[in-house]
Write an enzyme that holds these catalytic residues in place. Structure first.
Site, PDB file in Angstrom:
ATOM      1  N   LYS A  11      58.285  60.784  66.944  1.00 39.90           N
ATOM      2  CA  LYS A  11      58.270  62.177  67.395  1.00 39.90           C
ATOM      3  C   LYS A  11      58.581  62.305  68.887  1.00 39.90           C
ATOM      4  O   LYS A  11      58.504  61.320  69.637  1.00 39.90           O
ATOM      5  CB  LYS A  11      56.913  62.790  67.058  1.00 39.90           C
ATOM      6  CG  LYS A  11      56.632  62.835  65.554  1.00 39.90           C
ATOM      7  CD  LYS A  11      55.359  63.599  65.271  1.00 39.90           C
ATOM      8  CE  LYS A  11      55.093  63.659  63.776  1.00 39.90           C
ATOM      9  NZ  LYS A  11      53.910  64.482  63.469  1.00 39.90           N
ATOM     10  N   TYR A  51      59.389  71.229  58.247  1.00 40.42           N
ATOM     11  CA  TYR A  51      57.949  71.351  58.014  1.00 40.42           C
ATOM     12  C   TYR A  51      57.594  72.614  57.228  1.00 40.42           C
ATOM     13  O   TYR A  51      56.459  73.094  57.321  1.00 40.42           O
ATOM     14  CB  TYR A  51      57.200  71.336  59.350  1.00 40.42           C
ATOM     15  CG  TYR A  51      56.965  69.930  59.894  1.00 40.42           C
ATOM     16  CD1 TYR A  51      56.193  69.014  59.191  1.00 40.42           C
ATOM     17  CD2 TYR A  51      57.488  69.529  61.113  1.00 40.42           C
ATOM     18  CE1 TYR A  51      55.956  67.732  59.677  1.00 40.42           C
ATOM     19  CE2 TYR A  51      57.261  68.243  61.616  1.00 40.42           C
ATOM     20  CZ  TYR A  51      56.485  67.363  60.888  1.00 40.42           C
ATOM     21  OH  TYR A  51      56.243  66.099  61.369  1.00 40.42           O
ATOM     22  N   PHE A  59      48.559  75.789  62.618  1.00 41.04           N
ATOM     23  CA  PHE A  59      49.208  74.941  63.624  1.00 41.04           C
ATOM     24  C   PHE A  59      50.736  74.934  63.525  1.00 41.04           C
ATOM     25  O   PHE A  59      51.408  74.263  64.295  1.00 41.04           O
ATOM     26  CB  PHE A  59      48.664  73.498  63.548  1.00 41.04           C
ATOM     27  CG  PHE A  59      48.846  72.824  62.209  1.00 41.04           C
ATOM     28  CD1 PHE A  59      50.071  72.271  61.838  1.00 41.04           C
ATOM     29  CD2 PHE A  59      47.784  72.711  61.319  1.00 41.04           C
ATOM     30  CE1 PHE A  59      50.240  71.637  60.624  1.00 41.04           C
ATOM     31  CE2 PHE A  59      47.937  72.079  60.087  1.00 41.04           C
ATOM     32  CZ  PHE A  59      49.175  71.542  59.748  1.00 41.04           C
ATOM     33  N   ARG A  87      52.091  54.355  55.558  1.00 44.87           N
ATOM     34  CA  ARG A  87      50.969  55.237  55.952  1.00 44.87           C
ATOM     35  C   ARG A  87      49.794  54.415  56.472  1.00 44.87           C
ATOM     36  O   ARG A  87      49.082  54.829  57.389  1.00 44.87           O
ATOM     37  CB  ARG A  87      50.570  56.148  54.793  1.00 44.87           C
ATOM     38  CG  ARG A  87      51.595  57.265  54.606  1.00 44.87           C
ATOM     39  CD  ARG A  87      51.319  58.108  53.399  1.00 44.87           C
ATOM     40  NE  ARG A  87      50.241  59.065  53.600  1.00 44.87           N
ATOM     41  CZ  ARG A  87      50.376  60.226  54.246  1.00 44.87           C
ATOM     42  NH1 ARG A  87      51.526  60.542  54.788  1.00 44.87           N
ATOM     43  NH2 ARG A  87      49.358  61.054  54.355  1.00 44.87           N
ATOM     44  N   THR A  93      46.265  60.944  60.527  1.00 43.00           N
ATOM     45  CA  THR A  93      46.997  61.990  61.254  1.00 43.00           C
ATOM     46  C   THR A  93      46.408  62.206  62.645  1.00 43.00           C
ATOM     47  O   THR A  93      47.146  62.310  63.633  1.00 43.00           O
ATOM     48  CB  THR A  93      46.925  63.324  60.459  1.00 43.00           C
ATOM     49  OG1 THR A  93      47.432  63.093  59.149  1.00 43.00           O
ATOM     50  CG2 THR A  93      47.730  64.415  61.133  1.00 43.00           C
ATOM     51  N   ARG A 104      49.478  55.151  65.394  1.00 45.02           N
ATOM     52  CA  ARG A 104      48.902  56.358  66.004  1.00 45.02           C
ATOM     53  C   ARG A 104      47.736  56.024  66.935  1.00 45.02           C
ATOM     54  O   ARG A 104      47.556  56.657  67.967  1.00 45.02           O
ATOM     55  CB  ARG A 104      48.502  57.351  64.920  1.00 45.02           C
ATOM     56  CG  ARG A 104      49.724  58.072  64.346  1.00 45.02           C
ATOM     57  CD  ARG A 104      49.360  58.879  63.139  1.00 45.02           C
ATOM     58  NE  ARG A 104      50.436  59.738  62.683  1.00 45.02           N
ATOM     59  CZ  ARG A 104      50.515  60.221  61.455  1.00 45.02           C
ATOM     60  NH1 ARG A 104      49.586  59.914  60.562  1.00 45.02           N
ATOM     61  NH2 ARG A 104      51.517  61.008  61.110  1.00 45.02           N
ATOM     62  N   ASN A 114      51.304  63.221  67.526  1.00 44.95           N
ATOM     63  CA  ASN A 114      50.761  62.000  66.930  1.00 44.95           C
ATOM     64  C   ASN A 114      51.805  60.908  66.702  1.00 44.95           C
ATOM     65  O   ASN A 114      51.704  60.113  65.787  1.00 44.95           O
ATOM     66  CB  ASN A 114      49.974  62.329  65.648  1.00 44.95           C
ATOM     67  CG  ASN A 114      50.833  62.961  64.583  1.00 44.95           C
ATOM     68  OD1 ASN A 114      51.998  63.254  64.814  1.00 44.95           O
ATOM     69  ND2 ASN A 114      50.273  63.150  63.399  1.00 44.95           N
ATOM     70  N   GLU A 128      62.975  64.172  52.484  1.00 45.53           N
ATOM     71  CA  GLU A 128      63.012  64.151  53.953  1.00 45.53           C
ATOM     72  C   GLU A 128      64.174  63.302  54.464  1.00 45.53           C
ATOM     73  O   GLU A 128      64.826  63.657  55.445  1.00 45.53           O
ATOM     74  CB  GLU A 128      61.669  63.657  54.495  1.00 45.53           C
ATOM     75  CG  GLU A 128      60.547  64.658  54.231  1.00 45.53           C
ATOM     76  CD  GLU A 128      59.163  64.180  54.643  1.00 45.53           C
ATOM     77  OE1 GLU A 128      58.263  65.024  54.682  1.00 45.53           O
ATOM     78  OE2 GLU A 128      58.984  62.968  54.919  1.00 45.53           O
TER      79      GLU A 128
HETATM   80  P1  CMP Z   1      52.802  64.785  60.184  1.00 40.34           P
HETATM   81  O1  CMP Z   1      52.290  63.585  59.484  1.00 40.34           O
HETATM   82  O2  CMP Z   1      54.185  64.764  60.716  1.00 40.34           O
HETATM   83  O3  CMP Z   1      52.649  66.053  59.213  1.00 40.34           O
HETATM   84  C1  CMP Z   1      52.386  67.353  59.644  1.00 40.34           C
HETATM   85  C2  CMP Z   1      52.119  67.419  61.118  1.00 40.34           C
HETATM   86  O4  CMP Z   1      51.432  68.584  61.544  1.00 40.34           O
HETATM   87  C3  CMP Z   1      51.181  66.290  61.539  1.00 40.34           C
HETATM   88  O5  CMP Z   1      51.817  65.066  61.439  1.00 40.34           O
HETATM   89  C4  CMP Z   1      50.789  66.741  62.923  1.00 40.34           C
HETATM   90  O6  CMP Z   1      51.820  66.533  63.883  1.00 40.34           O
HETATM   91  C5  CMP Z   1      50.642  68.237  62.680  1.00 40.34           C
HETATM   92  N1  CMP Z   1      49.254  68.614  62.379  1.00 40.34           N
HETATM   93  C6  CMP Z   1      48.546  68.345  61.274  1.00 40.34           C
HETATM   94  N2  CMP Z   1      47.304  68.875  61.352  1.00 40.34           N
HETATM   95  C7  CMP Z   1      47.239  69.495  62.541  1.00 40.34           C
HETATM   96  C8  CMP Z   1      46.227  70.246  63.200  1.00 40.34           C
HETATM   97  N3  CMP Z   1      45.023  70.432  62.644  1.00 40.34           N
HETATM   98  N4  CMP Z   1      46.522  70.751  64.416  1.00 40.34           N
HETATM   99  C9  CMP Z   1      47.733  70.563  64.979  1.00 40.34           C
HETATM  100  N5  CMP Z   1      48.736  69.853  64.399  1.00 40.34           N
HETATM  101  C10 CMP Z   1      48.499  69.336  63.198  1.00 40.34           C
END
Ligand code: CMP
Length: 139
Positions: A11, A51, A59, A87, A93, A104, A114, A128
């Site tokens: 990212k 997304y 968010f 994963r 996450t 991460r 992240n 994707e």
């Molecule tokens: P990703 O695994 O790319 O999938 C969705 C993304 O949304 C996640 O990683 C984060 O970058 C973001 N994300 C998920 N939950 C939250 C949250 N509670 N607040 C802000 N960003 C979030």
């Protein structure tokens, strides 16, 4: 039986922080082969489309702003049981909950910024990957 491909993005936070090389090295040393890779700076509409599954989440707007804030690296990775294995390698996450040694834990700074994305299922990985790479690049 799981498939052997997954999709990832390094990212904009991690690319901007100069961590792309370390993250790719970490991925390769853990047995993943890179099948396709591209540097992409998404615009807002592209980030919204990527997304779209999260469009009702609070968010979403911040996520789209972040993901379109700079270049990211999109890649298709190959390894046995790729989705679950990747994963595990990237961790939770929220980096605060990520296991020691995960990407991460090492490189992410917040639940939003992240460091990496990893597909959550074989179908999502295919979908994707096809967002960024054409058929010829994916065979
Ligand atoms: P990703 O695994 O790319 O999938 C969705 C993304 O949304 C996640 O990683 C984060 O970058 C973001 N994300 C998920 N939950 C939250 C949250 N509670 N607040 C802000 N960003 C979030």
């Amino acid at each position: 039986m799981q498939g052997n491909r997954t999709f990832t993005m390094i990212k904009p936070d991690a690319v901007k922080a100069g961590k792309s090389g370390l993250i790719l090295d970490h991925i390769i040393k853990n047995g993943f082969e890179i099948r396709a890779m591209r540097l992409v700076h998404m615009n807002r509409r592209q980030a919204e489309a990527f997304y779209s599954i999260h469009k009702e989440r609070p968010f979403f707007d911040g996520l789209v702003t972040f993901m379109s804030s700079g270049p990211a690296i999109a890649a298709i990775l190959e390894k046995e049981n790729a989705v679950d294995s990747y994963r595990e390698l990237i961790g939770a996450t929220n980096p605060a909950n990520a296991a020691e040694g995960t990407i991460r834990k090492l490189y992410a700074t917040s639940i939003q910024e992240n460091a990496v994305h990893g597909s959550d299922a074989d179908e999502t990985a295919e979908q994707e990957g096809s967002f960024f790479f054409n058929y010829f690049e994916r065979v």
